[in-house]
Scaffold this active site. Structure first.
Site, PDB file in Angstrom:
ATOM      1  N   ASN A   5       0.799  -1.227   0.000  1.00 11.63           N
ATOM      2  CA  ASN A   5       0.000   0.000   0.000  1.00 11.63           C
ATOM      3  C   ASN A   5       0.836   1.284   0.000  1.00 11.63           C
ATOM      4  O   ASN A   5       0.543   2.223  -0.717  1.00 11.63           O
ATOM      5  CB  ASN A   5      -0.995  -0.005   1.160  1.00 11.63           C
ATOM      6  CG  ASN A   5      -0.333  -0.241   2.499  1.00 11.63           C
ATOM      7  OD1 ASN A   5       0.767  -0.785   2.594  1.00 11.63           O
ATOM      8  ND2 ASN A   5      -1.005   0.168   3.562  1.00 11.63           N
TER       9      ASN A   5
ATOM     10  N   GLY B 101       6.471 -14.901  -2.578  1.00 16.90           N
ATOM     11  CA  GLY B 101       5.256 -15.192  -1.854  1.00 16.90           C
ATOM     12  C   GLY B 101       5.532 -15.826  -0.516  1.00 16.90           C
ATOM     13  O   GLY B 101       6.557 -15.571   0.125  1.00 16.90           O
TER      14      GLY B 101
ATOM     15  N   GLY C  78       2.254  -5.584   7.438  1.00 18.49           N
ATOM     16  CA  GLY C  78       1.216  -6.180   6.611  1.00 18.49           C
ATOM     17  C   GLY C  78      -0.017  -6.507   7.420  1.00 18.49           C
ATOM     18  O   GLY C  78      -0.248  -5.942   8.494  1.00 18.49           O
ATOM     19  N   SER C  79      -0.785  -7.435   6.925  1.00 17.48           N
ATOM     20  CA  SER C  79      -2.051  -7.775   7.561  1.00 17.48           C
ATOM     21  C   SER C  79      -1.829  -8.521   8.873  1.00 17.48           C
ATOM     22  O   SER C  79      -0.794  -9.165   9.076  1.00 17.48           O
ATOM     23  CB  SER C  79      -2.896  -8.647   6.629  1.00 17.48           C
ATOM     24  OG  SER C  79      -2.347  -9.958   6.521  1.00 17.48           O
TER      25      SER C  79
ATOM     26  N   GLU D 150       4.259  -4.798  12.457  1.00 17.29           N
ATOM     27  CA  GLU D 150       3.405  -3.617  12.314  1.00 17.29           C
ATOM     28  C   GLU D 150       2.253  -4.045  11.418  1.00 17.29           C
ATOM     29  O   GLU D 150       2.428  -4.283  10.225  1.00 17.29           O
ATOM     30  CB  GLU D 150       4.202  -2.461  11.712  1.00 17.29           C
ATOM     31  CG  GLU D 150       3.577  -1.106  11.982  1.00 17.29           C
ATOM     32  CD  GLU D 150       2.496  -0.750  10.970  1.00 17.29           C
ATOM     33  OE1 GLU D 150       1.303  -0.911  11.310  1.00 17.29           O
ATOM     34  OE2 GLU D 150       2.840  -0.327   9.873  1.00 17.29           O
ATOM     35  N   LEU D 151       1.069  -4.159  12.019  1.00 15.74           N
ATOM     36  CA  LEU D 151      -0.030  -4.869  11.378  1.00 15.74           C
ATOM     37  C   LEU D 151      -1.201  -3.947  11.043  1.00 15.74           C
ATOM     38  O   LEU D 151      -1.028  -2.754  10.877  1.00 15.74           O
ATOM     39  CB  LEU D 151      -0.451  -6.032  12.282  1.00 15.74           C
ATOM     40  CG  LEU D 151       0.701  -6.942  12.747  1.00 15.74           C
ATOM     41  CD1 LEU D 151       0.210  -8.005  13.707  1.00 15.74           C
ATOM     42  CD2 LEU D 151       1.417  -7.549  11.556  1.00 15.74           C
ATOM     43  N   GLY D 152      -2.390  -4.513  10.922  1.00 14.55           N
ATOM     44  CA  GLY D 152      -3.543  -3.762  10.469  1.00 14.55           C
ATOM     45  C   GLY D 152      -4.153  -2.891  11.546  1.00 14.55           C
ATOM     46  O   GLY D 152      -3.648  -2.782  12.673  1.00 14.55           O
TER      47      GLY D 152
ATOM     48  N   CYS E 285      -2.929   1.185   6.538  1.00  9.33           N
ATOM     49  CA  CYS E 285      -3.193   0.585   7.856  1.00  9.33           C
ATOM     50  C   CYS E 285      -3.749   1.605   8.836  1.00  9.33           C
ATOM     51  O   CYS E 285      -4.470   1.250   9.770  1.00  9.33           O
ATOM     52  CB  CYS E 285      -1.928  -0.054   8.414  1.00  9.33           C
ATOM     53  SG  CYS E 285      -0.549   1.097   8.649  1.00  9.33           S
TER      54      CYS E 285
ATOM     55  N   GLU F 122     -11.497  -4.778   9.007  1.00  7.72           N
ATOM     56  CA  GLU F 122     -10.657  -3.837   8.275  1.00  7.72           C
ATOM     57  C   GLU F 122     -11.032  -3.950   6.797  1.00  7.72           C
ATOM     58  O   GLU F 122     -10.856  -5.003   6.191  1.00  7.72           O
ATOM     59  CB  GLU F 122      -9.179  -4.150   8.485  1.00  7.72           C
ATOM     60  CG  GLU F 122      -8.255  -3.128   7.870  1.00  7.72           C
ATOM     61  CD  GLU F 122      -6.776  -3.433   8.132  1.00  7.72           C
ATOM     62  OE1 GLU F 122      -5.968  -2.493   8.073  1.00  7.72           O
ATOM     63  OE2 GLU F 122      -6.436  -4.604   8.377  1.00  7.72           O
TER      64      GLU F 122
ATOM     65  N   PHE G  85     -10.068  -1.830   4.032  1.00  9.15           N
ATOM     66  CA  PHE G  85      -9.013  -1.496   3.072  1.00  9.15           C
ATOM     67  C   PHE G  85      -9.622  -1.050   1.750  1.00  9.15           C
ATOM     68  O   PHE G  85      -9.205  -1.470   0.673  1.00  9.15           O
ATOM     69  CB  PHE G  85      -8.058  -2.678   2.882  1.00  9.15           C
ATOM     70  CG  PHE G  85      -6.634  -2.350   3.282  1.00  9.15           C
ATOM     71  CD1 PHE G  85      -6.354  -1.875   4.554  1.00  9.15           C
ATOM     72  CD2 PHE G  85      -5.578  -2.514   2.386  1.00  9.15           C
ATOM     73  CE1 PHE G  85      -5.051  -1.570   4.932  1.00  9.15           C
ATOM     74  CE2 PHE G  85      -4.273  -2.202   2.749  1.00  9.15           C
ATOM     75  CZ  PHE G  85      -4.019  -1.736   4.015  1.00  9.15           C
TER      76      PHE G  85
END
Length: 493
Positions: A162, A218, A238-239, A260-262, A294, A388, A390
């Site tokens: 993002n 991935g 990320g998520s 560091e997440l959603g 986020c 969330e 997004f």
């Protein structure tokens, strides 16, 4: 390259660079190739080579060897690399912005801001080699007692799509500056602007070979980073779902982990707020980059005394936002990153309307373009309140008093960012003290980062670690205790 815009960007990233990864001693290709695609048009931008477990293992060994020499360089030499990278970034400003617009679907203003904070992260990292790196501690006479910061070794960084350039660089730059080597795994959907651009910046800046590897990939590559014995730390943005798996895998191998997440962030509009300013702040916090941040304002909590007029005005503001291909500089709302994300937004909005919420505006889509949407009458049992999204969706819930606003804002497992709008700063501060959140903004919106600040969330938004500013030394180094005596003591044994 599909158009003249891409041709311009090629002056920074030559076309032969758009076919692989930054690996080992330079640019390499691989066996598993995927197309880099412009979400607004579907145009092919290049080819990305996806890393696998073997690629990660080779890169980790190379990085560990290169790290020892890099850490042994003088502070002047290490700082000079970042100053040159800053100069390169300024030189190719328009090219880099162009890649962010085309690959990540960013409006040009958002892309320009992202580059600005990215360059600031490089600038601040340039100062780190010359900063104090430890403490002199009290001790008994005749002994020197030190605690010093030392690099971890090799840091694995897993970055999202993002804010791909900045959210990678905010970790890459300080990790390198304190003497680590780095393996960056950008999201494959933004592997050019969030990965290869960084590799090229540091290549042109003269970073020694092997100190930085950029490996798009991935889940296999991510799992390999978490388990490789040469890698001492994982920094993940990320998520929350993916972060839980990363934390579990990395912790099993006793690695340091930063997550560091959603977020499901609330912006609280009190009844004494300046309505025009509140609308501007809410619209920015909700709709910036199609809500794919986020820190986006996932809940708009509005005092019931002003809610009806506020929703009408917010719907009008949403309707006025131009949507389309972000290469057009007049566009405010670009595409969502892919169809999976677009389908998720459609699903949550549909479920919430079916549950009784009012669709004040929006709720329509055309491929990856989802119209700015305002939902009112949203209650805590509805999907849009809990999940969330997004996407560019304003989720409006009303409250009767400050205590209810606090209860609604804290009614989530997330704890990243919160904002309060009021003419009474003391009232807002008193309310803010009760919020369970890592970031708090009085008379501003939820999407804020100035690079100099510690940034992190609590609960499902992170593991309590922070990145940025003074937190970077804590994040990317480990303590070593050192004592020195003139001669060894004569212990009684």
């Amino acid at each position: 390259m599909p158009n003249s815009s891409a041709q311009t960007a090629a002056t920074f990233l030559p076309e032969n660079y758009l076919s692989g990864m930054f690996y080992g001693n330079g640019w390499s290709s691989g066996d598993d190739l995927v197309a880099a695609v412009e979400p607004a048009t579907g145009a092919r931008l290049g080819t990305i080579a996806l890393a696998n477990a073997d690629t990660v293992a080779i890169a980790a060994k190379s990085a560990r060897k290169a790290q020892r020499e890099w850490a042994a360089n003088s502070p002047d030499d290490r700082a000079a690399v970042f100053l040159r990278a800053l100069s390169v970034g300024e030189q190719y400003r328009e090219d880099i912005i162009d890649w962010l617009v085309r690959e990540s679907g960013s409006a040009r203003g958002k892309a320009a801001f992202e580059l600005k904070v990215t360059l600031k992260a490089i600038q601040l990292a340039a100062a780190m080699p010359h900063q104090a790196q430890g403490l002199v501690l009290p001790t008994s006479p005749g002994r020197i007692n030190l605690a010093r910061r030392r690099p971890i070794g090799v840091v694995g960084i897993i970055a999202p799509f993002n804010f791909p350039l900045y959210l990678a660089m905010r970790a890459v730059a300080p990790a390198l500056a304190v003497g680590n080597a780095v393996i960056l795994k950008p999201d494959p959907r933004t592997a050019i602007c969030g990965g290869l651009v960084i590799a090229r910046l540091f290549e042109l800046a003269g970073l020694p070979s092997g100190v930085l590897h950029v490996l798009p990939g991935g889940s296999e590559a991510g799992e390999a980073l978490c388990s490789d014995p040469e890698i001492g730390m994982i920094q993940f943005t990320g998520s929350t779902g993916a972060g839980r798996m990363v934390g579990q895998n990395a912790s099993r191998h006793l690695k340091k982990v930063s997550l560091e997440l959603g977020g499901k962030n609330s912006i609280i509009v009190l009844d004494d707020a300046d309505i025009d300013l509140a609308l501007r702040n809410v619209a920015w916090g909700v709709f910036l980059h199609q809500g794919q941040i986020c820190m986006s304002a996932g809940r708009v909590l509005v005092h019931e005394a002003i809610a009806e007029d506020f929703v009408k005005a917010l719907a009008q503001k949403a309707q006025a936002l131009p949507m389309g291909d972000p290469t057009d500089e007049t566009i405010a709302i670009g595409p969502l990153i892919n169809q999976r994300q677009a389908d998720h937004v459609v699903k949550v909005v549909r479920e919430t309307v079916d549950a009784g919420a009012t669709l004040a505006t929006g709720g329509t889509s055309d491929g990856l373009f989802y119209a700015p949407t305002v939902l009112s009458g949203v209650t805590p049992d509805m999907s849009a309140f809990r999940e969330e999204i997004f996407g560019p969706v304003a989720v409006v819930t009303t409250f009767a008093n400050d205590a209810e606003a606090v209860k609604l804002a804290n009614q989530t497992e997330y704890g990243l960012s919160a904002a309060i709008l009021s003419r009474n700063v003391s009232r807002a501060l008193a309310l803010g003290e009760q919020l369970q959140t890592g970031l708090l903004h009085i008379n501003d919106q939820t999407v804020n980062d100035e690079v100099v600040n510690p940034f992190g969330g609590v609960g499902a938004s992170g593991n309590g670690s922070a990145i940025g500013g003074p937190a970077n030394w804590e994040e990317f180094t480990e303590w070593q205790w050192v004592t020195i005596k003139g001669e060894a003591p004569a212990y009684p044994f």
